[in-house]
Design a protein around this motif. Structure first.
Motif, PDB file in Angstrom:
ATOM      1  N   GLY A 153       0.694  -1.118   0.350  1.00 55.09           N
ATOM      2  CA  GLY A 153      -0.319  -0.055  -0.350  1.00 55.09           C
ATOM      3  C   GLY A 153       0.586   1.555  -0.139  1.00 55.09           C
ATOM      4  O   GLY A 153       0.686   1.991   0.487  1.00 55.09           O
ATOM      5  N   TYR A 154       2.088   1.339  -0.626  1.00 59.02           N
ATOM      6  CA  TYR A 154       2.360   2.398  -0.663  1.00 59.02           C
ATOM      7  C   TYR A 154       1.729   3.935  -1.393  1.00 59.02           C
ATOM      8  O   TYR A 154       0.617   3.413  -2.468  1.00 59.02           O
ATOM      9  CB  TYR A 154       3.750   2.463  -1.963  1.00 59.02           C
ATOM     10  CG  TYR A 154       4.796   1.600  -0.752  1.00 59.02           C
ATOM     11  CD1 TYR A 154       5.748   2.963  -0.608  1.00 59.02           C
ATOM     12  CD2 TYR A 154       4.942   0.673  -0.941  1.00 59.02           C
ATOM     13  CE1 TYR A 154       7.539   2.174  -0.072  1.00 59.02           C
ATOM     14  CE2 TYR A 154       6.220   0.091   0.042  1.00 59.02           C
ATOM     15  CZ  TYR A 154       7.271   1.373   0.392  1.00 59.02           C
ATOM     16  OH  TYR A 154       8.050   0.953   0.915  1.00 59.02           O
ATOM     17  N   ASP A 155       1.906   5.154  -1.556  1.00 54.96           N
ATOM     18  CA  ASP A 155       1.094   6.187  -1.931  1.00 54.96           C
ATOM     19  C   ASP A 155       1.660   6.642  -3.020  1.00 54.96           C
ATOM     20  O   ASP A 155       0.532   7.268  -3.740  1.00 54.96           O
ATOM     21  CB  ASP A 155       0.720   7.066  -0.553  1.00 54.96           C
ATOM     22  CG  ASP A 155       0.734   6.651   0.463  1.00 54.96           C
ATOM     23  OD1 ASP A 155      -0.423   6.288   1.358  1.00 54.96           O
ATOM     24  OD2 ASP A 155       1.365   6.435   1.275  1.00 54.96           O
ATOM     25  N   ALA A 156       2.376   5.956  -3.703  1.00 53.39           N
ATOM     26  CA  ALA A 156       3.043   6.473  -5.284  1.00 53.39           C
ATOM     27  C   ALA A 156       4.038   5.583  -5.281  1.00 53.39           C
ATOM     28  O   ALA A 156       4.931   5.344  -4.486  1.00 53.39           O
ATOM     29  CB  ALA A 156       3.542   8.185  -5.030  1.00 53.39           C
ATOM     30  N   ILE A 157       4.279   5.585  -6.476  1.00 48.40           N
ATOM     31  CA  ILE A 157       5.585   4.624  -7.100  1.00 48.40           C
ATOM     32  C   ILE A 157       5.777   5.179  -7.931  1.00 48.40           C
ATOM     33  O   ILE A 157       5.558   6.475  -9.229  1.00 48.40           O
ATOM     34  CB  ILE A 157       5.230   3.103  -7.897  1.00 48.40           C
ATOM     35  CG1 ILE A 157       4.202   2.455  -6.995  1.00 48.40           C
ATOM     36  CG2 ILE A 157       6.156   2.528  -8.483  1.00 48.40           C
ATOM     37  CD1 ILE A 157       3.739   0.912  -7.359  1.00 48.40           C
ATOM     38  N   ILE A 158       7.582   5.802  -8.207  1.00 41.43           N
ATOM     39  CA  ILE A 158       7.860   6.320  -9.648  1.00 41.43           C
ATOM     40  C   ILE A 158       9.576   4.707 -10.522  1.00 41.43           C
ATOM     41  O   ILE A 158       9.768   4.433  -9.154  1.00 41.43           O
ATOM     42  CB  ILE A 158       8.752   7.659  -8.991  1.00 41.43           C
ATOM     43  CG1 ILE A 158       8.275   8.253  -8.388  1.00 41.43           C
ATOM     44  CG2 ILE A 158       9.864   8.102  -9.681  1.00 41.43           C
ATOM     45  CD1 ILE A 158       9.490   9.326  -7.517  1.00 41.43           C
ATOM     46  N   ILE A 214      -2.900   3.747  -5.670  1.00 39.00           N
ATOM     47  CA  ILE A 214      -1.948   4.607  -6.434  1.00 39.00           C
ATOM     48  C   ILE A 214      -0.691   5.137  -7.671  1.00 39.00           C
ATOM     49  O   ILE A 214      -0.684   4.211  -8.623  1.00 39.00           O
ATOM     50  CB  ILE A 214      -0.992   2.939  -6.610  1.00 39.00           C
ATOM     51  CG1 ILE A 214      -1.443   2.105  -4.540  1.00 39.00           C
ATOM     52  CG2 ILE A 214       0.671   3.553  -5.574  1.00 39.00           C
ATOM     53  CD1 ILE A 214      -0.708   0.764  -4.385  1.00 39.00           C
ATOM     54  N   PRO A 215      -0.644   6.321  -7.838  1.00 32.38           N
ATOM     55  CA  PRO A 215      -0.431   6.502  -9.299  1.00 32.38           C
ATOM     56  C   PRO A 215       1.173   6.536  -9.337  1.00 32.38           C
ATOM     57  O   PRO A 215       2.263   6.736  -8.608  1.00 32.38           O
ATOM     58  CB  PRO A 215       0.225   8.346  -8.307  1.00 32.38           C
ATOM     59  CG  PRO A 215      -0.635   8.745  -6.850  1.00 32.38           C
ATOM     60  CD  PRO A 215      -1.255   7.135  -6.250  1.00 32.38           C
ATOM     61  N   VAL A 216       1.129   6.133 -10.694  1.00 37.57           N
ATOM     62  CA  VAL A 216       2.839   5.671 -11.293  1.00 37.57           C
ATOM     63  C   VAL A 216       3.062   6.910 -12.189  1.00 37.57           C
ATOM     64  O   VAL A 216       2.282   7.730 -12.722  1.00 37.57           O
ATOM     65  CB  VAL A 216       2.404   4.327 -11.760  1.00 37.57           C
ATOM     66  CG1 VAL A 216       4.012   4.187 -12.156  1.00 37.57           C
ATOM     67  CG2 VAL A 216       2.215   3.029 -11.124  1.00 37.57           C
ATOM     68  N   VAL A 217       4.982   7.271 -11.450  1.00 39.24           N
ATOM     69  CA  VAL A 217       5.345   8.736 -12.328  1.00 39.24           C
ATOM     70  C   VAL A 217       6.121   7.582 -12.787  1.00 39.24           C
ATOM     71  O   VAL A 217       7.243   6.995 -12.219  1.00 39.24           O
ATOM     72  CB  VAL A 217       5.703   9.448 -11.352  1.00 39.24           C
ATOM     73  CG1 VAL A 217       6.267  11.090 -12.890  1.00 39.24           C
ATOM     74  CG2 VAL A 217       4.199  10.280 -11.130  1.00 39.24           C
TER      75      VAL A 217
END
Lengths: 343, 329
Positions: free
Chosen positions: A111-116, A137-140
């Motif tokens: 459950g991370y909040d965002a992924i780069i 989870i938004p992925v950039v």
């Protein structure tokens, strides 16, 4: 006869349904449709900056052991430094799509909040990216894109970098001459596009320039030395070299230096510290510099923005792109890159 | 004096075939001093490393850590030189430090493998990531430049790496062929229990083999850092594949007890000549893997057939039958 009857019945049904859609009925239906669309596009927004809940960003690197990956990580760390509750965890993809897929599964489960992410293989990672986005989870992505639509791609110029280098080389060798290309690993969108930009520009705009050979050196400096040595053995005349990354351009420069061929124009791309020093020393001609710290920092900004927003990538038909400013570095301009901006 | 058979000559035959084919295909560029120097230079690191790692292979062991250890020793050398202010004294200290790291790593491998009886594959697989991790911490994942002094940069320039490869190979060949230690290595690799019963200290031989492997890896690391004029964590990663490949192409059995140093150097040469040939003939890089694989299979297959007794006796029978047919006619 039967067909005519069926057509009449259909026409009657259509007239009836049009009548039913008029007035209040229409308004309610539209409102319902809009509500459905909003539900599909929205995800729960997180309170990113209040500090009440910890925010965790996962940085899934292509290969953490390279200086560029480290510079991106440091850029992310610099961006989140003011907020104690925001942390980044770096994961090493070890240049393997399978490893990255496995990391992505763990990151989504935790459950991370965002992924780069830098995709070692854009197609192999597509499913993982879609799963992350579906889980809110938004992925950039950073430079190495993914085939599925996601929150954002932060990238250094690719096609245009190739075009710019072609123009620079053409100017330096007077619009005619023989050029060789040292390739990296094929199949990576960014470097493939850069090479395409270079080749198409030369073919379309400079008829006097001939690309006589291209060989891969796997992005490695020592391998590039061997490849360049082979080129020097094979061809009597080489006026310029375009290496897809700086490490290989540095290797080519060392090979030319050992062979006493100091008049060959050598261009790389990335703008790493060692290449800038070689340009200052006159061993290399130029490179396209990208501030990788700035790039990492930009990715972190977007990741936090997306985590704190209801906005979902499901409404997008194409991944939005942020293109980093390319800086053409030659012996004349290299001093404009501050020591603090050299990675 | 022992009579040379086709079996003994199969590797030189393959090498000559490579030379002939490439000379015909690229007459102006292949058979030149510069190009052959380039081929030897490009495989010199693998040649140095396999000259030491062969001790491990002959014991039936494996050292998967040599790639990242090559990087760590290179980083150690460069960091020491930088700490000494790029002086010749710093170069000597750097080389000593790198060699020490290589020896210590080998000692650790040998001790763990013999004390805890853990498979070498597992131990060196684990230390592979440890060495990369250590290099990453030491360099903070930055490139550490080292473009001077000349004493350091000259190590990676022709012909120094080739000389180092030749010296390493000669010493290794001498130890394995002419000394008691060498015979013990083959004995332990052939049958460690029988060797132990005959009074050979398997533990000592094993530790020594891994230390030699670490030592030559460190030499490889020093050469690589000089060639690239930098210390970088990922330098050398993946080299273990080429070293193992050189050994196997050269006829070393990974089960132990079988293989020679000239064979291993032959394997390294095949790798270098193949790459050189692909480059000189401008074969697109997408086709390199396919061509490389096919040629290696052909070369190894030819070599194996010369050693296969069944095939040789079948060939001899065929020749006899043909000769009998001719005389009858």
């Amino acid at each position: 006869m039967k067909k005519k009857l069926a057509a009449l019945v259909m026409a009657g049904l259509m007239i009836f349904s049009l009548a039913a859609c008029s007035g209040e009925g229409t308004t309610r239906e539209d409102a319902g449709a809009a509500a459905t669309a909003t539900t599909a596009a929205a995800k729960p927004a997180k309170d990113v900056y209040s500090g009440e809940t910890p925010i965790r960003i996962a940085y899934v690197a292509h290969d953490l052991s390279t200086p560029n990956n480290q510079a991106w990580l440091e850029g992310i760390e610099r961006e989140i430094e003011p907020w104690e509750h925001v942390t980044v965890q770096a994961f090493n993809g070890e240049s393997s799509a399978e490893t990255q897929v496995s990391i992505m599964t763990s990151v989504i489960d935790e459950g991370y909040d965002a992924i780069i992410l830098q995709c070692s293989d854009g197609t192999a990672l597509a499913e993982s990216v879609t799963q992350a986005e579906a889980a809110g989870i938004p992925v950039v992505t950073l430079n190495l894109d993914c085939t599925s639509t996601h929150s954002a791609l932060v990238m250094a110029v690719d096609y245009d970098a190739g075009r710019m280098i072609a123009d620079q080389i053409a100017a330096e060798i007077g619009g005619s001459g023989k050029v060789v290309i040292i390739e990296g690993v094929q199949g990576l969108t960014r470097t493939d596009n850069m090479e395409r930009g270079f080749v198409e520009t030369i073919e379309n705009n400079y008829s006097g320039i001939e690309i006589i050979d291209k060989q891969s050196a796997q992005f490695e400096k020592a391998t590039a030395q061997t490849v360049m040595n082979s080129f020097l053995q094979n061809y009597d005349q080489i006026d310029a070299v375009f290496a897809i990354n700086d490490a290989m351009a540095e290797g080519a420069a060392l090979a030319c230096e050992s062979a006493g061929k100091n008049d060959i124009v050598i261009w790389g791309a990335d703008g790493e510290k060692a290449a800038l020093e070689m340009i200052e020393n006159g061993q290399m001609t130029g490179t396209i510099y990208t501030n990788s710290w700035d790039q990492g920092s930009t990715a972190a900004k977007i990741a936090l923005l997306m985590a704190g927003s209801e906005y979902s990538s499901s409404v997008l038909s194409k991944t939005p792109e942020v293109i980093m400013e390319p800086v053409i570095v030659t012996a004349e301009t290299v001093s404009s890159i501050d020591e603090k901006d050299r990675w | 004096m022992k009579k040379l058979s086709v079996k003994d000559l199969s590797k030189p035959i393959i090498l000559v075939a490579f030379f002939l084919i490439l000379t015909i295909l690229r007459p102006s560029s292949f058979l030149t001093v510069g190009n052959l120097g380039n081929v030897l230079w490009s495989v010199s690191i693998y040649g140095v490393m396999v000259s030491g790692t062969i001790f491990v292979f002959l014991l039936g062991g494996i050292d998967l850590s040599i790639g990242t250890l090559c990087g760590l020793t290179g980083v150690t050398c460069v960091m020491t030189i930088r700490a000494f202010g790029y002086t010749p004294a710093g170069v000597i200290a750097g080389i000593a430090a790198a060699l020490a790291v290589g020896l210590i790593a080998g000692l650790i491998h040998g001790l763990i493998i013999t004390t805890f009886r853990v498979p070498a594959f597992l131990v060196t697989f684990a230390t592979q990531t440890i060495y990369l991790g250590l290099s990453m911490i030491l360099t903070n994942n930055k490139i550490l430049d080292c473009t001077s002094p000349a004493l350091f940069t000259s190590i990676g320039k022709n012909p120094v790496p080739i000389i180092l490869m030749a010296v390493a190979a000669l010493i290794s060949w001498y130890v394995l062929r002419k000394t008691e230690t060498g015979r013990y290595v083959y004995a332990v690799g052939g049958n460690d229990q029988a060797a132990a019963i005959s009074g050979i200290s398997v533990r000592k031989i094993t530790i020594m083999a891994y230390m030699i492997s670490g030592f030559t890896t460190a030499i490889g690391g020093i050469i690589l850092s000089s060639m690239t004029q930098q210390g970088m964590a990922s330098n050398g990663s993946g080299y273990e594949q080429y070293v193992i490949m050189a050994g196997v192409i050269g006829g070393i059995s990974l089960l132990g007890g079988e293989g020679t140093v000239p064979g291993a150097i032959f394997g390294a040469m095949i790798i270098g000549l193949l790459q050189n040939g692909l480059n000189l003939m401008s074969v697109p890089s997408t086709q390199h893997g396919l061509v490389r694989g096919l040629v290696i299979i052909a070369a190894v297959g030819f070599d194996a057939l010369q050693r296969d007794t069944k095939f040789q006796s079948w060939l001899a029978k065929r020749r006899q039958a043909r000769a009998a047919g001719k005389s009858a006619a």
